[in-house]
Design a protein around this motif. Structure first.
Motif, short mmCIF file in Angstrom:
data_model
loop_
_atom_site.label_atom_id
_atom_site.label_comp_id
_atom_site.label_asym_id
_atom_site.label_seq_id
_atom_site.Cartn_x
_atom_site.Cartn_y
_atom_site.Cartn_z
N VAL A 113 31.15 8.73 -38.60
CA VAL A 113 30.81 7.33 -38.85
C VAL A 113 31.43 6.50 -37.72
O VAL A 113 32.57 6.76 -37.30
N ALA A 114 30.69 5.53 -37.23
CA ALA A 114 31.14 4.73 -36.08
C ALA A 114 32.23 3.74 -36.50
O ALA A 114 31.95 2.68 -37.06
N THR A 115 33.49 4.11 -36.28
CA THR A 115 34.65 3.26 -36.59
C THR A 115 35.70 3.49 -35.50
O THR A 115 35.49 4.30 -34.58
N ASP A 116 36.85 2.84 -35.66
CA ASP A 116 37.95 3.07 -34.72
C ASP A 116 38.34 4.55 -34.66
O ASP A 116 38.76 5.06 -33.60
N THR A 131 36.58 7.14 -34.68
CA THR A 131 35.68 8.00 -33.88
C THR A 131 35.31 7.36 -32.54
O THR A 131 34.46 7.88 -31.82
N LYS A 132 35.97 6.24 -32.20
CA LYS A 132 35.51 5.50 -31.01
C LYS A 132 35.68 6.31 -29.72
O LYS A 132 34.92 6.13 -28.77
N ASP A 133 36.63 7.24 -29.70
CA ASP A 133 36.83 8.05 -28.50
C ASP A 133 35.69 9.03 -28.27
O ASP A 133 35.52 9.55 -27.16
N LEU A 134 34.92 9.31 -29.32
CA LEU A 134 33.80 10.26 -29.18
C LEU A 134 32.58 9.60 -28.58
O LEU A 134 31.72 10.26 -27.99
N GLU A 135 32.48 8.26 -28.77
CA GLU A 135 31.27 7.56 -28.35
C GLU A 135 31.08 7.63 -26.84
O GLU A 135 32.04 7.58 -26.08
N GLY A 136 29.83 7.74 -26.46
CA GLY A 136 29.51 7.72 -25.05
C GLY A 136 29.82 9.02 -24.34
O GLY A 136 29.54 9.18 -23.16
N GLN A 137 30.41 9.96 -25.06
CA GLN A 137 30.73 11.25 -24.43
C GLN A 137 29.57 12.22 -24.62
O GLN A 137 28.82 12.12 -25.59
N ASP A 138 29.46 13.15 -23.71
CA ASP A 138 28.50 14.23 -23.88
C ASP A 138 29.17 15.25 -24.78
O ASP A 138 29.69 16.26 -24.34
N ASN A 139 29.19 14.95 -26.08
CA ASN A 139 30.08 15.66 -27.00
C ASN A 139 29.29 16.63 -27.88
O ASN A 139 28.29 16.24 -28.48
N VAL A 140 29.75 17.86 -27.99
CA VAL A 140 29.04 18.86 -28.81
C VAL A 140 29.01 18.47 -30.27
O VAL A 140 28.06 18.79 -31.00
N LEU A 141 30.05 17.75 -30.71
CA LEU A 141 30.09 17.35 -32.13
C LEU A 141 28.98 16.35 -32.42
O LEU A 141 28.29 16.43 -33.44
N ILE A 181 24.64 16.39 -34.60
CA ILE A 181 24.17 15.53 -35.69
C ILE A 181 22.64 15.51 -35.67
O ILE A 181 22.04 15.01 -34.71
N PRO A 182 22.00 16.04 -36.72
CA PRO A 182 20.53 16.15 -36.70
C PRO A 182 19.81 14.81 -36.50
O PRO A 182 18.79 14.74 -35.84
N LEU A 183 20.39 13.72 -37.07
CA LEU A 183 19.74 12.41 -36.95
C LEU A 183 19.91 11.82 -35.55
O LEU A 183 19.24 10.85 -35.19
N GLY A 184 20.82 12.36 -34.79
CA GLY A 184 21.01 11.90 -33.42
C GLY A 184 21.87 10.66 -33.29
O GLY A 184 21.91 10.03 -32.23
N ARG A 185 22.54 10.27 -34.36
CA ARG A 185 23.44 9.11 -34.30
C ARG A 185 24.53 9.26 -35.36
O ARG A 185 24.36 10.01 -36.33
N MET A 186 25.61 8.51 -35.14
CA MET A 186 26.66 8.46 -36.18
C MET A 186 26.17 7.61 -37.34
O MET A 186 25.28 6.77 -37.19
N GLY A 187 26.82 7.80 -38.49
CA GLY A 187 26.56 6.91 -39.61
C GLY A 187 27.21 5.57 -39.37
O GLY A 187 28.07 5.42 -38.49
N GLN A 188 26.79 4.57 -40.13
CA GLN A 188 27.42 3.24 -40.08
C GLN A 188 28.28 3.05 -41.33
O GLN A 188 27.93 3.57 -42.40
N PRO A 189 29.39 2.31 -41.21
CA PRO A 189 30.26 2.11 -42.38
C PRO A 189 29.50 1.59 -43.60
O PRO A 189 29.79 1.99 -44.73
#
Ligand code: NAP
Length: 230
Positions: free
Chosen positions: A188-191, A193-203, A207-215
């Protein structure tokens, strides 16, 4: 949408992220809200002011380390004084202290267990008396998708424990009219997980939907679980 007017929702870790969305969700459905936070007083108080202004509900912020059994007892007592009772408890406060197992310090393991698992026990323990008296109450624990990420032995253990706690408490308290459920979101996009954003990250790539969840998406699920009971 269910009307929670007259009900009191206590949300731990309510100052930001998923918890803040949960606070707004319950307030928007008419509940008064007790917002527990660790250190971000300004954020927590601003959120309370916003809930009061936007939804006309009573909202108070409480600084409390959920890992501290005695402090949680004092906080629940203060909430009882301020609001009269608690109807809905959302155990959302959580932290990560990631690290590879071979180098993980004992303190990092203990602290994550103390906040993410024991924190929920502390609030359940101290709110249960209030619920039993009314033969009603809803507990919602924010767990996590149990995929067991490398580097998160402490967090994964805590969240797996939280699922076990949820199931045992649900069985013990359901005959008294009190429900206990868990939501287990993926990323979920919060503080947190903010370090994961924008990275070419395997985690993230997994994600099948192709995006993080929203709070707000998690908050909706939390509110859905509140009205259950006998
Ligand atoms: P976040 O944005 O980092 O917010 C954490 C919240 O917990 C803050 O309100 C913080 O208060 C509070 N908190 C931290 N330690 C505390 C303590 N010792 N006592 C009291 N409050 C404490 O986190 P989030 O992403 O919203 O996560 C919320 C919950 O969802 C956590 O349990 C997390 O494990 C779970 N979750 C998150 C994700 C995700 O991808 N983000 C996925 C699945 C599950 P302050 O603001 O005062 O520091």
């Amino acid at each position: 949408m269910r009307d929670f007017t007259g009900k009191v929702a206590l949300v731990t870790g309510g100052s930001r992220g998923i918890g803040a969305a949960v606070v707004k969700q319950f307030a928007s459905q008419g509940a008064d809200v007790a917002v527990v936070y660790a250190g971000n007083q300004e954020l927590a108080e601003a959120l309370c002011a916003q809930c009061a202004a936007d939804y006309g509900v009573k909202a108070i912020a409480y600084r409390c380390d959920v890992a501290d059994f005695a402090a949680v007892k004092d906080t629940v007592n203060q909430v009882k004084k301020d609001f009269g009772s608690v109807d809905i408890l959302v155990n959302n406060a959580g932290i990560t202290q990631d690290g590879l197992l071979a180098m993980m310090k004992q303190e990092a393991f203990d602290r994550v267990l103390d906040v993410d698992l024991k924190g929920a026990f502390h609030f359940i323990r101290h709110c249960t008396g209030l619920f039993l008296r009314k033969k009603a109450g809803a507990i919602i624990n924010v767990a996590s998708g149990l995929i067991g990420n490398a580097g998160q032995a402490n967090y994964s253990a805590a969240k797996a424990g939280l699922i076990g706690l949820t199931k045992a408490v649900a069985k013990e308290l359901a005959p008294k009219g009190i429900t206990c459920n868990a939501v287990a979101p993926g990323f979920v996009a919060t503080d947190m997980t903010k370090d994961l954003e924008g990275q070419d990250n395997v985690l993230l790539a997994a994600i099948p939907l192709g995006r993080m969840g929203q709070p707000e998406e998690v908050a909706g699920a939390g509110a859905f679980l509140a009205p259950m009971g006998r």
